[in-house]
Design an enzyme around this catalytic site. Structure first.
Site, PDB file in Angstrom:
ATOM      1  CD  GLU A 251      -2.291   2.139   2.341  1.00 31.17           C
ATOM      2  OE1 GLU A 251      -1.608   3.210   0.991  1.00 31.17           O
ATOM      3  OE2 GLU A 251      -2.156   2.245   3.035  1.00 31.17           O
ATOM      4  CB  CYS A 285      -2.068   6.419   2.107  1.00 28.55           C
ATOM      5  SG  CYS A 285      -0.853   6.339   3.775  1.00 28.55           S
TER       6      CYS A 285
END
Ligand code: ADP
Length: 477
Positions: A251, A285
């Site tokens: 990720e 993120c």
């Protein structure tokens, strides 16, 4: 001192429980809001990583043999333990990562840890009968891989640790986790709380920076790496694990676009846009990092957003009134300041913020909104990862979609409109792991989450997340 003798539900007790052993090599941790020393963390070597993997490997067969029900029960007890220690965890996260206790901050993070543990415990991944007719009988099972290596970043240090730990444990793996060197206390603290409910060796923590992460990921006894961090480090991990064919969930960073369609209501969307972009002071993120707004409502959206943003207090996270905190580290503050300065120099209009107080303590950067910025400006095309949002004007939706898709990342994205059906049509054309409608960054423990392009691969959460920490085994016949 044995951690079991300490009260892990208090800030002091939890900090004492994770303190380095007397005389062991250690280093100081400072509060990003004040520069004050708040604790010590152990400094470890590759030999410590080796020993942790050895313990995790030894503990794995018995943990797997416990079966799904017992492991789920342990995760539920761990969730209860996290709830009992929630305030202590939140205070450690607030002081080390800078997150405010309130708003979508440190208390929210501690709460999310309990929710993700419970959800992993409750999620079923039953064997799947793939064929059962005259042509044959085949069943797909999901087996524990072995030892999972988990590597976390500093922005949501406890929550992301749980995202990696909980499904791994649920499927019968043991875990060696390396928290970010910027938020080691957070990693140690959440693991200490969860470990109260686990057999020894099932969850091990190693501390250090990229070199220690490199030792962990390259070890052939690690069957799977769960990684959240930068694209550059993700590529290094691919290299380090190539020889072992280690399974990977990556990720990686994003630079999420949001597109505001001409029919959106500027006042109604201002709050969602704000928190989509500025949650955790922009250090997320999947946060909104570049906002494309149709020319017909551009000024109204910028004004409403700036008015909402100006009213949100920023300051040390442990002061209850604050909803935004400092950047976590000096390097990140410099990145944000440089990008905003470059945008200013290019002629962009700073509507709010943009003038950091160089003499103030801590790594604060003010909430900043930059309008009339060129779509190719570095503030738009590079990930700022901080409280500075560029707002770009567009006149044709096709052009906004092309701009949204032009970068080599694709984690989150969003479309804002009063017509959800129209918004979904636009959403379908965006290349990203998730596109939210009239929201940005809202995660749900059973909705799969992952990226495309430079944002990585693999899915987290729900049954898909369990599959990612298991290997498929077909029994055919
Ligand atoms: P961020 O910008 O979020 O700090 P990084 O990718 O630098 O992103 O760091 C994320 C995590 O990856 C941290 O725990 C860091 O120590 C770790 N890390 C950095 N380099 C490596 C590496 N070569 N191998 C494994 N882990 C690494």
């Amino acid at each position: 001192m044995e951690s079991t003798q300490l009260d892990l539900t208090t800030y002091e007790g939890l900090l004492a429980a994770i303190a380095p052993a007397e005389g062991a090599p250690s280093r100081e941790v400072t509060d990003p809001a004040t520069g004050e020393v708040i604790g010590l963390v152990p400094v470890q070597t590759p030999a410590d990583v080796d020993a942790a993997i050895t313990r995790a490997e030894a503990a794995q067969p018995a943990w797997e043999a416990l079966g799904h029900e017992e492991r789920s029960a342990a995760l539920l007890r761990a969730a209860d333990a996290v709830e009992r220690s929630a305030e202590a965890l939140a205070r450690i996260s607030s002081r080390e990562s800078g997150k405010p206790l309130n708003g979508p901050g440190a208390r929210f993070e501690a709460g999310a840890c309990a929710i993700w543990l419970r959800t992993a415990a409750a999620t079923q991944l039953d064997p799947q009968v793939v064929v059962d007719d005259e042509s044959g009988h085949a069943v797909l099972h999901y087996r524990a891989i072995g030892v999972v290596g988990a590597i976390t970043p500093w922005n949501w240090p406890m929550m992301i640790a749980v995202w990696q730990i909980a499904p791994s444990l649920r499927m019968g793996n043991t875990v060696v986790i390396k928290p970010s060197e910027y938020t080691t206390l957070c990693g140690l603290a959440i693991a200490a709380v969860i470990n109260q409910e686990l057999p020894e060796g099932v969850l091990e923590v190693v501390t250090g920076a990229g070199d220690i992460g490199g030792v962990l990921t390259a070890d052939p006894r690690i069957g799977k790496v769960m990684f959240t961090g930068s694209t550059a480090t993700g590529k290094r991990i691919i290299g380090a694990t190539a020889d072992n064919l280690t399974r990977l969930t990556l990720e990686l960073g994003g630079n999420d676009p949001g597109i505001v369609l001409p029919d959106a209501d500027p006042k109604a969307i201002a709050e969602g846009l704000f928190w989509g972009a500025f949650i955790n002071t922009g250090q997320t993120c999947a946060a909104l990092k570049r906002l494309y707004v149709h020319d017909s409502i551009y000024d109204a959206v910028v004004d409403e957003l700036a008015a909402f943003a100006a009213a949100i207090p920023m300051g040390p996270g442990v002061e209850e009134q604050n909803l935004l905190g400092p950047l976590q580290n000096a390097k990140q503050r410099e990145i944000v300041a440089k990008l905003v300065d470059e945008a200013k120099a290019s002629g962009a209009r700073v509507v709010l913020g943009g003038e950091p107080d160089a003499d103030a303590p801590g790594y604060f950067y003010p909430t900043t909104i930059v309008a009339d910025v060129d779509p190719s400006n570095p503030l738009v095309v590079e990930e700022q990862f901080g409280p500075a949002l560029p707002v770009i004007r567009y006149s044709d939706v096709d052009e906004a979609i092309a701009e949204a898709n032009r970068l080599n990342v694709g984690l989150g994205s969003s479309v804002w409109s009063s017509d959800p059906a129209r918004a979904r049509e636009v959403a379908a054309r965006i290349k990203a792991g998730t596109t939210w409608i009239n929201a940005h960054g809202a995660l749900h423990p059973i909705v799969p989450f992952g990226g495309v392009k430079g944002s990585g691969y693999g899915l987290e959460f729900g049954p898909e997340g369990l599959k990612a920490v298991a290997y498929p085994h077909v029994i055919n016949g």
